[in-house]
Scaffold this active site. Structure first.
Site, PDB file in Angstrom:
ATOM      1  CB  SER A 164      -0.911   0.007   1.231  1.00 55.77           C
ATOM      2  OG  SER A 164      -1.698  -1.158   1.255  1.00 55.77           O
TER       3      SER A 164
HETATM    4  N1  SAM Z   1      -0.366  -5.180   4.115  1.00 53.91           N
HETATM    5  C1  SAM Z   1       0.383  -5.443   2.923  1.00 53.91           C
HETATM    6  C2  SAM Z   1       1.768  -4.858   2.959  1.00 53.91           C
HETATM    7  O1  SAM Z   1       2.126  -4.216   3.977  1.00 53.91           O
HETATM    8  O2  SAM Z   1       2.503  -5.065   1.991  1.00 53.91           O
HETATM    9  C3  SAM Z   1      -0.346  -5.025   1.670  1.00 53.91           C
HETATM   10  C4  SAM Z   1      -1.554  -5.838   1.441  1.00 53.91           C
HETATM   11  S1  SAM Z   1      -2.091  -6.019  -0.231  1.00 53.91           S
HETATM   12  C5  SAM Z   1      -2.823  -4.438  -0.508  1.00 53.91           C
HETATM   13  C6  SAM Z   1      -3.463  -7.126   0.070  1.00 53.91           C
HETATM   14  C7  SAM Z   1      -3.034  -8.535   0.366  1.00 53.91           C
HETATM   15  O3  SAM Z   1      -4.177  -9.239   0.850  1.00 53.91           O
HETATM   16  C8  SAM Z   1      -2.543  -9.298  -0.845  1.00 53.91           C
HETATM   17  O4  SAM Z   1      -1.251  -9.808  -0.605  1.00 53.91           O
HETATM   18  C9  SAM Z   1      -3.574 -10.425  -1.004  1.00 53.91           C
HETATM   19  O5  SAM Z   1      -3.026 -11.629  -1.500  1.00 53.91           O
HETATM   20  C10 SAM Z   1      -4.073 -10.569   0.414  1.00 53.91           C
HETATM   21  N2  SAM Z   1      -5.385 -11.226   0.574  1.00 53.91           N
HETATM   22  C11 SAM Z   1      -6.527 -11.078  -0.164  1.00 53.91           C
HETATM   23  N3  SAM Z   1      -7.504 -11.841   0.342  1.00 53.91           N
HETATM   24  C12 SAM Z   1      -6.995 -12.485   1.438  1.00 53.91           C
HETATM   25  C13 SAM Z   1      -7.509 -13.398   2.389  1.00 53.91           C
HETATM   26  N4  SAM Z   1      -8.785 -13.859   2.360  1.00 53.91           N
HETATM   27  N5  SAM Z   1      -6.700 -13.846   3.362  1.00 53.91           N
HETATM   28  C14 SAM Z   1      -5.409 -13.425   3.440  1.00 53.91           C
HETATM   29  N6  SAM Z   1      -4.857 -12.560   2.567  1.00 53.91           N
HETATM   30  C15 SAM Z   1      -5.636 -12.087   1.581  1.00 53.91           C
END
Ligand code: SAM
Length: 229
Positions: A68
């Protein structure tokens, strides 16, 4: 052309962008400001993109996912209001950067209070990327990365003082509400697949207070209580 940024340059760029977010009014909490000035964001970004570590925008981390933008991490962390000693659950580990920022506040800043961060990622390759980043920066002592569907939460360690969801949800997953402690807070982007709004939930003894924050754009939260693939 090889673009080389020294450690010194990264530190001064980090200070500059965080001071800028303070001047804009996004950042007020001294604990959050200190954490964002301490955690090296460049260590959570794929090597070929590191020179952009302190450009305030999301960056690709592979598998169609992103780390993000800095202001979004700042706003979400301010809204979450984590305290030293808190037990935190993050859904959407991605690069591990947000987890490291939380670990800096709840655990590393005051290790005696024994705060800890649990973070869940559904894509195993990204979980591995995050583990490497957290270990290189020393935050692996305070963060456990779990591979799975974060919409189900992580009942093994519930309840949590704080829950942060860093992917866009169609609604608040029921298991996450159940796993939030009384007096706890959750921050989650809720909306459609292309535009969401941050929702802040405070769980009280007999009710849940809800407050809507800013509009935002996150990759979808995919899972049993999220979007279907
Ligand atoms: N917090 C992260 C960072 O500091 O880099 C950025 C997060 S990124 C915007 C969103 C993440 O959520 C992705 O890596 C995606 O694979 C994950 N994601 C989506 N659905 C999910 C779920 N049900 N459980 C766990 N992770 C999930």
């Amino acid at each position: 052309m090889v673009c080389y940024l020294s450690k010194y340059n990264y530190i001064s760029e980090r200070e500059y962008v965080i001071d800028y977010l303070v001047r804009l009014g996004y950042l007020k909490n001294p604990l959050v400001i200190k954490a964002l000035k301490t955690v090296p964001r460049e260590e959570f970004i794929p090597e070929h993109l590191r020179r952009y570590a302190y450009v305030d925008q999301p960056l690709p981390i592979g598998y169609g996912q992103t780390i993000s933008a800095i202001h979004m991490v700042a706003i979400m962390t301010e809204e979450l209001d984590p305290k030293p000693g808190n037990k935190v659950l993050e859904i959407g580990t991605g690069s591990g950067y947000q987890a490291a920022v939380l670990a800096e506040i709840v655990a590393k800043s005051d290790p005696e209070k024994k705060g800890f961060v649990y973070t869940i990622e559904r894509i195993s390759e990204l979980a591995e990327f995050a583990r490497r980043n957290l270990s290189r920066t020393g935050y692996d002592k305070y963060v456990k990365v779990i591979v799975g569907d974060g919409t189900l939460g992580y009942p093994d360690e519930a309840p949590y003082d704080r829950i942060i969801v860093t992917a866009g949800a169609p609604d608040v997953p029921k298991p996450l509400i159940e796993q939030l402690s009384i007096g706890g807070r959750m921050v989650i982007p809720v909306g459609d697949k292309f535009l969401q709004r941050l929702l802040v939930l405070d769980k009280k003894e007999s009710k849940i207070d809800k407050r809507w924050g800013i509009e935002c754009v996150f990759v979808p939260l995919v899972g049993e209580y999220g979007w279907k693939e």
